[in-house]
Structures are given as structure tokens and as C-alpha cells.
Scaffold this motif. Structure first.
Motif, PDB file in Angstrom:
ATOM      1  N   TRP A  30       0.862  -1.189   0.000  1.00 43.71           N
ATOM      2  CA  TRP A  30       0.000   0.000   0.000  1.00 43.71           C
ATOM      3  C   TRP A  30       0.897   1.238   0.000  1.00 43.71           C
TER       4      TRP A  30
ATOM      5  N   GLN B 261       1.652   5.606  -1.503  1.00 44.60           N
ATOM      6  CA  GLN B 261       1.044   6.928  -1.685  1.00 44.60           C
ATOM      7  C   GLN B 261       1.714   7.654  -2.849  1.00 44.60           C
TER       8      GLN B 261
ATOM      9  N   THR C  30      -4.195   6.911  -2.339  1.00 45.73           N
ATOM     10  CA  THR C  30      -3.319   5.762  -2.127  1.00 45.73           C
ATOM     11  C   THR C  30      -3.483   4.779  -3.279  1.00 45.73           C
TER      12      THR C  30
ATOM     13  N   GLU D 193      -2.790   0.458  -4.572  1.00 43.51           N
ATOM     14  CA  GLU D 193      -2.612  -0.901  -4.084  1.00 43.51           C
ATOM     15  C   GLU D 193      -2.800  -1.899  -5.227  1.00 43.51           C
TER      16      GLU D 193
ATOM     17  N   PRO E 191       2.210  -1.100   4.520  1.00 46.62           N
ATOM     18  CA  PRO E 191       2.618   0.259   4.152  1.00 46.62           C
ATOM     19  C   PRO E 191       4.020   0.267   3.540  1.00 46.62           C
TER      20      PRO E 191
ATOM     21  N   ASP F 109       6.727   8.880  -4.666  1.00 45.57           N
ATOM     22  CA  ASP F 109       5.650   8.904  -3.676  1.00 45.57           C
ATOM     23  C   ASP F 109       5.847  10.046  -2.695  1.00 45.57           C
TER      24      ASP F 109
ATOM     25  N   LYS G 262       5.717   9.268   0.772  1.00 46.44           N
ATOM     26  CA  LYS G 262       6.288   8.699   2.005  1.00 46.44           C
ATOM     27  C   LYS G 262       7.805   8.794   2.037  1.00 46.44           C
TER      28      LYS G 262
ATOM     29  N   ASP H 140      -0.186   8.012   7.217  1.00 46.98           N
ATOM     30  CA  ASP H 140      -0.866   6.792   6.782  1.00 46.98           C
ATOM     31  C   ASP H 140      -2.290   6.743   7.329  1.00 46.98           C
TER      32      ASP H 140
ATOM     33  N   GLN I 259      -4.661   9.175   5.525  1.00 47.18           N
ATOM     34  CA  GLN I 259      -5.080   8.669   4.215  1.00 47.18           C
ATOM     35  C   GLN I 259      -6.154   7.598   4.386  1.00 47.18           C
TER      36      GLN I 259
ATOM     37  N   SER J 105      -2.924  15.578   1.169  1.00 44.31           N
ATOM     38  CA  SER J 105      -2.097  14.680   1.968  1.00 44.31           C
ATOM     39  C   SER J 105      -1.371  15.479   3.040  1.00 44.31           C
TER      40      SER J 105
END
Length: 703
Positions: free
Chosen positions: A68, A70, A76, A78, A144, A156, A158, A285, A288, A457
Motif C-alpha cells: 500500500w 502513496q 493511495t 494498491e 505500508p 511517492d 512517504k 498513513d 489517508q 495529503s
């Protein structure tokens, strides 16, 4: 019997308690070392964790796992893989390896990359973030992860967030060592993002093309009642909304999301949810997930959760308050003044570092919350202005003045509040009031950054905030590192004094909504970046590029890619809105105006046929007014089409020019069309209107 809340909380999270139960002791210790110290995760540990995760997930009915992540979309992403592994006898076993846990390979070609990747360069990698717990949702194990390209560029939100957290940790620990604090080994930034949102009836929502395609209404006459009675804020929850909030809390608690506070907000149909603080990457996280689950739970209640910053004209929009602080591994909040803030050197150093960071990089903070949706909200009397300033409150401001002027701060003893009625308890007054107009306010032991839009975000502003504060601390360290211990106190005082003198312009404790403040801010040399196209070019200014690349938050290519993505997103958003407005007017509103005019003409004709000479002035007046509005609307619509085409033509040639055309020309055209549309809507019966009115949308959830 239903589960108690402690039993329910985190029941779908592979948390520390589960890891202790499922992992061999040596593997558990190795994983904790990775999580707490950022050390490399060995493959044997990953394999052990993968087996434990799989067994736990299967016990909870999971059939698939997903990495998962971002991407740079505010959403998000997946890709789901099942645990099944075929055997030679035609059967399957449930399998999950350390390699599958640690790394995934999703197609990276169709995510925004800002030129980092060509369409044919498809390979991307996801990498497990062990500091954010895995969880189960919809019978799938969610892991994550960070997301990068084949050549290693971050694709991303993150990855740069984790980099910024590492950077701040490094610089903060160095400064603490100079101040004599040798116990602290690690600093974490913590965040608690308050989330505002609207709830509307799903059946009504489905009749509004603008809400479906754009998330906000592009036309709509005001309802007879809005928020002027101030009766919705903190009001009694309606049963349907209360049931939704109850279900939402339970779903969030299962995933270990510490949803704490819920209430009605200012606008009708507007509400808020606030969690307890958590480590920044976990909080991001969680936020989101919260936005996703809000929408999912709303659908179960035949409602739609709107997260746009300005879904309705004329009433408050929705923001997201980013409550930010720094905490040590010894449990100390570095932004807690204690009982004597004037004497708390450690607190004052970190406080002044934040002030310096906000002043030096106010443009980056503004850019971190810039979007087409948020432009509608910032600067109105419902949200902070686009000028970034800091509210400290009277006492802390006086402390800083005393340092600046080499004066002794006498301080104020705690003031007991007597609120009149003897039956009510007395309580001690806080040392700061709340300033709801301030973009960046100190609120006791944290800073509340209030400019974020509801849908954005939380990663973006925290990347900037962490890095900017890290840079302030780096500069402090360089100035103090060679100072002898017996001179350190004096050197710190001089550092604080000079930093206050250099950056006090950003401190403002007054009303940020006034025109006088905007004039004063201009005199102080503060930025007033009103729109996204005004703000975004500063993202690649030399000083900002130096900050973000020198601390290794972005490479130069990653930085420029994000500029491109943000600008493209702005242009695409307004292009979709313009096209949606054209369709609504042409296909829905103008035909309904024609239908009503036909009815009026028929009524006037029928009246005259029954009673010759009878007055039909009411019908004639309405016909004339509607004809005038329809003609104006049609003319303005053609202008909108032409200007949209002109702005779109510039996209591939000059993206910034295109964005400015959308902002200054296309948006203005849309407002002109809206004026006529809203005036016509106010004259047409609801039974003929092709969409539900504001009154129905905002006040439909009553049971």
C-alpha cells in the motif's frame, strides 16, 4: 457479546503486541532494532516476520496481501496478490516470503512522475516501511510501503517524508548534545491532523454532475438559511449523522487509528474528526486511511462524504489542521514550555528554531498546501489568509521581547479564572488564547498549521516543516559547536536574541482576516501568494532548491518533477471544472429554463383565452428576465469555451502560462456564467430544476 473498545482497538493491526506473540524472541528484537534505530533489516528477519504476518492475516480471514503506497496523487494505491502458491499435485498452499514482504514491483508508468519516467519505462518498486504497522482491510493484508522508480527516484510522498524525519532527528539530537542533554538518542516529529468534511444524501449527490466530477458545486443559488444563525457548530448530532460517526469510529479503531473527537462544524452538513497525536509517518498513513474509510462508511448510510475544500459557495469550506510537535525517545515534548518558559533554554531554542524556519521558508509552507480547491478557501473569513504568520500569544511574545532587549522577564503568575457562578469550578487560564485566524499558531505545546485543505495529503506540509526546522537547527549547531562549555549559556542567549531580531516580523497575534494586516504584512516583506500559480514557481527558487537537495529530501530531478506534477494537477482540475460547467449549462440548466418559459407562455396564453384583456405582466416579466439570463449565460458560455481552449493550448508550450490563464481568465469566466445560472435557478420551480438545490443538499440529512 460485542467487543469492548480496548478489545476492538487495533484488532486488525499487526502491532507490537502481535509481533511479541508471533515472532521468535531474537527475531522480535531484531525487528524492533530496525524500527527504533533505522538499522538494516536482514532477510532471515524478514522471512520470520512474513510467516508471522501471513499466519495472523489468515486467522483474520485474509486471502490477499498488497503493498500500500502513496503516489503523487493525494490518493493511495494498491495491487493485490493472493497468498496461494500452486503445488505439484494440483493443490495450493498459502505462502508469503520475506522477499515478498520487503519488496513489490507495481507498474509505475501510469502514475504521475513529472517527467521522471517515460510511459514505456514501467518498472517501479515498493519497499516495506516497518515503522508503520501492517493492517487488514477487506480481507487483505495491507503493508505500508515507499514507492520508487527502477532508477531509484522517489515517486511517492512517504519517501521524502521519511527522509525529512531522519534529517530533523539528526540535527535536533546534535543541538541537544550541545545543550548538555546526553540522554536523548532519537527525536520523532508527531502530528495530529484534524479532518473537516461534509455529509450529503447520496441520492441527491447522484443528481449533481459538478459534485460527481469536481467534488464541488459549480453553480447553486444560496439557500434561504446558511450558517448565519451559528446553530450548527457543536450542535446536537442528528441521529443519521451520529450513527455514521459511531460506525466510523469503530472502523477506525479496528485499524488502530486513534479517533478521539467528533462534532458538528460551522457550516450546515459540515463535521470534524480529530485523532490523538502519532509519529508523523504513521499519522500520515492514518489520515489517508481515515479519508478513505469516511467515504466508505458514508456509502453504507446512503450518504456521500465530501472532502473538497469548498464544496458550496457562500458557506465555510473544509480544512485540515496539522498539529505538529517534536518528542524525544525519553518522553519529552520539546515544544512544551513547562511552568517557566522564560527559564527553559531547551524549549526556547527549539521554539526560536521553528520561528526562523517558518520565516525563512514561508513560501514553501504556502506551496505545500497549494491546490485549486484550497485557493477558494484561503483568505476568506473561514480560513487563514495566504500570508504565513505565527501566533505565539501574549506571554511567549513578551518572553521573546525580554530576550531581545536583554531584560528580565518577570512573568505572570498563573491566573485563576472565576467565571461568575459559584457552583462552577475555578480553573487556571492557559498562557495563550486561541487565534483562529492564524495560519501557524502555538497552542500550548505544539504548533497548529491551519492552512491545509481537507483533501490534501498531510505529508506535503510536514516534509517542508521538518526540513525547514532541521535547517534552522543545523545553523544553530554550526554557530555553537565550538563554544566552550563555560560560555555556552551566554552564546545561546546571543543566538536567541539575534534570531528573534531577524525573524520577529513573522510573529503576529492579531486578526489575520483584516485588510490592515495584509497591508502590514506587505510592509514587513512577508509573502502573500494568493493563488497556486502565484505560489508554485517559488518551489524551484534557488534557496528552496538548496534546502531540499542539501538535506537529501529530493534530488534536483525529484524536486522539479513535483513542481510539474503540482502545476499539471492545477491545470487539469480547472479544465475538468470548466468542461463540467459547460455540460451542466448546455444539457441541463438551459433546457430547464426553456421548459419553464414554455409553461409561462402557455399559462399567459391560457389566461387570455379564458379572460380576454387579463393582465399577464407577471408571466411576461418572468419571461423577459429568464430570456435575458439565458442569453447572457449563452454568451458567457461561449467566452468560457474559447478561453478554456486558449488556456489548454498553452499546456504543452508553457505550463505556467496555462495555469495563470486558467486562474485569471477561465475562473473569471466561470464566475460570470455562475451569476446568471444562480439568478435563473432562483426563479425556476424545484420540480423543473435538473439538480437539487443548496437547500436540499445542506439540510436533507434530518433524521
Amino acid at each position: 457479546m460485542a467487543q469492548s473498545i480496548p478489545e476492538l482497538y487495533g484488532s486488525l493491526v499487526f502491532n507490537d503486541k502481535i509481533m511479541r506473540e508471533k515472532l521468535p524472541k531474537d527475531m522480535y528484537k531484531a525487528l524492533k532494532k530496525t524500527i527504533e534505530n533505522g538499522t538494516h533489516l536482514e532477510l532471515d528477519v524478514a522471512n520470520s516476520v512474513a510467516v508471522a504476518m501471513k499466519e495472523w492475516a489468515l486467522e483474520h480471514g485474509a486471502t490477499h496481501y498488497t503493498h500500500w503506497f502513496q503516489p503523487m496523487t493525494n490518493f493511495t494505491a494498491e495491487k493485490h496478490d493472493s497468498f496461494i502458491s500452486p503445488t505439484v499435485d494440483g493443490q495450493v498452499i498459502m505462502d508469503f516470503s520475506g522477499k515478498e514482504l520487503v519488496k513489490g514491483e507495481p507498474d509505475a508508468s501510469s502514475f504521475p512522475s513529472g517527467g521522471l519516467r517515460a510511459t514505456f519505462e514501467a518498472r517501479g518498486y515498493t519497499a516495506w516501511d516497518p515503522t508503520s504497522p501492517a493492517f487488514i482491510k477487506d480481507r487483505t493484508l495491507y503493508i505500508p510501503t515507499a514507492f520508487c522508480s527502477y532508477s531509484g527516484e522517489a515517486l511517492d510522498k512517504k519517501t521524502p517524508l521519511l527522509r525529512s524525519m531522519d534529517t530533523l532527528n539528526k540535527e535536533a539530537v546534535k543541538v541537544l548534545r550541545l545543550l548538555g542533554n546526553t540522554e536523548v538518542k532519537h527525536i520523532n516529529t508527531t502530528v495530529g491532523p484534524e479532518q473537516e468534511y461534509f455529509l450529503v444524501d447520496k441520492d441527491l449527490y447522484n443528481k449533481r454532475k459538478d459534485l460527481i466530477f469536481c467534488g464541488r458545486t459549480l453553480i447553486g443559488a444560496p439557500a434561504p438559511k446558511g450558517q448565519e444563525m451559528e446553530d450548527h457548530y457543536f450542535g446536537t448530532l442528528k441521529p443519521r449523522v451520529s450513527a455514521y460517526m459511531h460506525d466510523l469510529d469503530e472502523e477506525l479503531w479496528k485499524l488502530g487509528i486513534p479517533a478521539k473527537t467528533k462534532h458538528n462544524e460551522v457550516a450546515p452538513a459540515q463535521h470534524e474528526l480529530a485523532p490523538v497525536f502519532d509519529t508523523t509517518n504513521v499519522a500520515v498513513d492514518h489520515n489517508q486511511l481515515t479519508m478513505e474509510i469516511m467515504k466508505k462508511v458514508a456509502a453504507k448510510h446512503n450518504m456521500v462524504c465530501l472532502l473538497h475544500e469548498k464544496p458550496f459557495e457562500g458557506i465555510n469550506g473544509s480544512g485540515k489542521h496539522n498539529n505538529w510537535s517534536m518528542s524525544t525517545d525519553t518522553g519529552v515534548n520539546l515544544l512544551d514550555p513547562g511552568k517557566t518558559p522564560a527559564e527553559n533554554t531547551q524549549f526556547l531554542v527549539f521554539l526560536v528554531a521553528v520561528i526562523k524556519a517558518v520565516d525563512d521558508y514561508a513560501d514553501l509552507l504556502r506551496i505545500s498546501v497549494a491546490s485549486a480547491g484550497n485557493d477558494h478557501r484561503l483568505g476568506a473569513n473561514e480560513a487563514p489568509p495566504a500570508v504565513v504568520s505565527i501566533f505565539l500569544g501574549d506571554e511567549l511574545t513578551e518572553v521573546l521581547k525580554a530576550i531581545e532587549n536583554d531584560e528580565f522577564f518577570a512573568g505572570h503568575s498563573a491566573v485563576q479564572m472565576d467565571i461568575g457562578a459559584k457552583v462552577l469550578p475555578h480553573f487556571v487560564k492557559d498562557n495563550t488564547d486561541r487565534n483562529r485566524t492564524s495560519p501557524f499558531a502555538f497552542t500550548g505545546n505544539k504548533f497548529e498549521f491551519r492552512m491545509l485543505g481537507s483533501s490534501s495529503s498531510v505529508a506535503n506540509p510536514n516534509i517542508i516543516l521538518n526540513t525547514a526546522v532541521a535547517e534552522s537547527l543545523r545553523q544553530f549547531y554550526e554557530k555553537l559547536k565550538d563554544v566552550p562549555a563555560d560560555e555556552m549559556e551566554s552564546a545561546v542567549h546571543e543566538l536567541l536574541k539575534q534570531t528573534i531580531i531577524d525573524h520577529k516580523r513573522v510573529i503576529f497575534n492579531g486578526n489575520g482576516y483584516t485588510d490592515e494586516w495584509l497591508e502590514e504584512a506587505k510592509k514587513r516583506g512577508l509573502y502573500n501568494l494568493v493563488s497556486t500559480p502565484d505560489a508554485l514557481p517559488h518551489f524551484i527558487d534557488e534557496k528552496n532548491e538548496k534546502l531540499l537537495t542539501s538535506h537529501h529530501i529530493f534530488t534536483d530531478a525529484e524536486l522539479h518533477s513535483r513542481y510539474e506534477i503540482k502545476m499539471e494537477n492545477y491545470v487539469k482540475t480547472l479544465h475538468i471544472e470548466a468542461n463540467t460547467l459547460v455540460e451542466i449549462i448546455q444539457k441541463d440548466l438551459l433546457p430547464s429554463i426553456t421548459t419553464y418559459m414554455e409553461k409561462l407562455a402557455q399559462t399567459a396564453s391560457l389566461k387570455k383565452s379564458v379572460v380576454p384583456g387579463i393582465s399577464v405582466s407577471a408571466e411576461a416579466s418572468l419571461l423577459s428576465r429568464l430570456t435575458e439570463l439565458a442569453e447572457t449565460m449563452t454568451k458567457d458560455l461561449e467566452t468560457l469555451k474559447a478561453d478554456t481552449a486558449m488556456a489548454e493550448y498553452e499546456v504543452d508550450k508553457d505550463l505556467l502560462k496555462s495555469a495563470k490563464l486558467y486562474q485569471s481568465v477561465v475562473l473569471t469566466d466561470m464566475e460570470k456564467v455562475r451569476v446568471s445560472a444562480d439568478a435563473a435557478e432562483a426563479l425556476i420551480p424545484d420540480s423543473i430544476l435538473p439538480y437539487p438545490t443548496y437547500g436540499k443538499l445542506l439540510f436533507s440529512i434530518s433524521d
